[in-house]
Design an enzyme around this catalytic site. Structure first.
Site, PDB file in Angstrom:
ATOM      1  N   ASP A   1      35.635  39.034   8.881  1.00 29.10           N
ATOM      2  CA  ASP A   1      35.550  37.678   8.957  1.00 29.10           C
ATOM      3  C   ASP A   1      36.730  37.106   9.430  1.00 29.10           C
ATOM      4  O   ASP A   1      36.319  35.748  10.190  1.00 29.10           O
ATOM      5  CB  ASP A   1      35.163  37.237   7.335  1.00 29.10           C
ATOM      6  CG  ASP A   1      34.426  38.000   6.780  1.00 29.10           C
ATOM      7  OD1 ASP A   1      33.270  38.503   7.493  1.00 29.10           O
ATOM      8  OD2 ASP A   1      34.362  38.067   5.541  1.00 29.10           O
TER       9      ASP A   1
ATOM     10  N   HIS B   1      37.699  37.029   1.988  1.00 29.05           N
ATOM     11  CA  HIS B   1      36.935  37.526   2.974  1.00 29.05           C
ATOM     12  C   HIS B   1      37.176  39.004   3.315  1.00 29.05           C
ATOM     13  O   HIS B   1      38.314  39.563   2.901  1.00 29.05           O
ATOM     14  CB  HIS B   1      37.187  36.579   4.369  1.00 29.05           C
ATOM     15  CG  HIS B   1      36.568  35.394   4.181  1.00 29.05           C
ATOM     16  ND1 HIS B   1      35.224  35.162   4.782  1.00 29.05           N
ATOM     17  CD2 HIS B   1      36.960  33.971   3.764  1.00 29.05           C
ATOM     18  CE1 HIS B   1      34.844  33.581   4.470  1.00 29.05           C
ATOM     19  NE2 HIS B   1      35.718  33.268   4.084  1.00 29.05           N
TER      20      HIS B   1
ATOM     21  N   HIS C   1      37.943  28.580   6.682  1.00 25.48           N
ATOM     22  CA  HIS C   1      39.133  28.246   6.600  1.00 25.48           C
ATOM     23  C   HIS C   1      39.923  28.408   8.123  1.00 25.48           C
ATOM     24  O   HIS C   1      40.665  27.633   8.461  1.00 25.48           O
ATOM     25  CB  HIS C   1      39.962  28.804   5.371  1.00 25.48           C
ATOM     26  CG  HIS C   1      39.599  28.204   4.174  1.00 25.48           C
ATOM     27  ND1 HIS C   1      38.309  28.613   3.505  1.00 25.48           N
ATOM     28  CD2 HIS C   1      40.279  27.576   3.096  1.00 25.48           C
ATOM     29  CE1 HIS C   1      38.328  27.805   2.255  1.00 25.48           C
ATOM     30  NE2 HIS C   1      39.493  27.233   2.098  1.00 25.48           N
TER      31      HIS C   1
END
Length: 308
Positions: free
Chosen positions: A225, A221, A180
């Site tokens: 990350d 996450h 994302h």
């Protein structure tokens, strides 16, 4: 009425030819062996599904973001997805605004060629990274006790190659680094360079920061990350962007688009009336123009590089 229809048809034909010419000549210089967006997403989805077979649930790792940010919970997990959808849709509409509004300052085809190049490089690095170390997923469906945390051994190759949307949404193991964040940062960096509104640029960066916090708060996450995505994607965009040919500005479109026979005759007549017999445009300007837009203005900053 027939004359108006003929003129409209000529305009449509003119721009369609120009669109095809730009896609073939300009975008094709660095997109010849590049996968399409659909192929990219399939390869990435295949890799994400493959790492799910290696995922083993375990206790959550010690994470600074989890300690500092309150947990949103499963019922509010949609918040981060909503913000991401807003970023994606806004960028998509902006890239296609030349087809709607009269102010045509960017080439839609070339913008998406560059975006795809950034995404390909970033997603390749992401696949290498999450296959290097498979962390226990922090998301709710990846934790101990969830039946979706692991996948049973596949019976055949077709089961591995078949990608279903539900499997992508409930994947585990593809953590470092956030996909994302890859898309959001690429979109914002692209608008930062080719967009014209400073206020929108500032809001876009603020939205991406908020999205980063929401991803961590949603426990989709780990903080690492998101942090790795921030500097990796920016470095990828920086280096890849310097390898790609610079985009011309849309205001120079008349120089790049193929002309109809009537339009060419009108131009030649105008040159004769003005006393100009030669080509009034330096051809180097066509191929080496820098199309970066000035902020909050209609002027175009053009840098011409001497090829010699």
């Amino acid at each position: 009425m027939a004359l108006a229809f003929t003129q409209s048809y000529d305009v449509v034909l003119h721009w369609s030819r120009g669109f095809q010419a730009l896609e073939k000549n300009l975008c094709g210089n660095y997109n010849r062996n590049q996968p399409t967006c659909g192929e990219l997403e399939y390869i990435h989805g295949l890799a994400a599904r493959g790492v799910h077979y290696f995922h083993r649930p375990g206790p959550l790792l010690q994470d600074a973001g989890f300690f500092l940010l309150p947990e949103l919970g499963q019922e509010r997990a949609y918040v981060s997805e909503t913000v991401f959808s807003f970023v994606f849709l806004s960028f998509f509409l902006w890239t296609f605004h030349p087809f709607i509004f009269k102010s045509k300052k960017i080439y839609t085809v070339l913008i998406w060629c560059r975006v795809l190049a950034f995404l390909v490089a970033s997603q390749i690095l992401r696949i290498i990274t999450f296959y290097s170390t498979v962390l226990p997923g922090p998301n709710y469906h990846c934790r101990e006790g969830s039946r979706r945390a692991t996948l049973p051994r596949p019976d055949n190759l077709f089961e591995v190659l078949l990608i279903i949307p539900r499997g992508v949404l409930f994947g585990c193991g593809d953590l470092i680094f956030s996909s994302h964040m890859i898309f959001s940062l690429v979109f914002v960096r692209t608008y930062q360079k080719y967009g014209a509104r400073r206020f929108i640029k500032q809001c876009a960066w603020l939205v991406v920061v908020v999205q980063s916090l929401l991803i961590i708060a949603s426990r989709k996450h780990y903080t690492v990350d998101v942090v790795v995505a921030w500097y990796t994607v920016n470095l990828v965009v920086f280096f890849v962007d310097h390898k790609l040919p610079e985009m011309p500005d849309r205001s120079l479109g008349a120089l790049l688009l193929p002309m109809s026979k009537d339009g060419r005759m009108k131009e030649e007549s105008t040159k004769l009336l003005n006393g100009n017999s030669g080509d009034s445009v330096d051809r180097r300007l066509r191929s080496q123009a820098n199309g970066k837009m000035n902020e909050d203005g209609d002027n175009v900053h053009i840098e011409v590089v001497d090829g010699s």
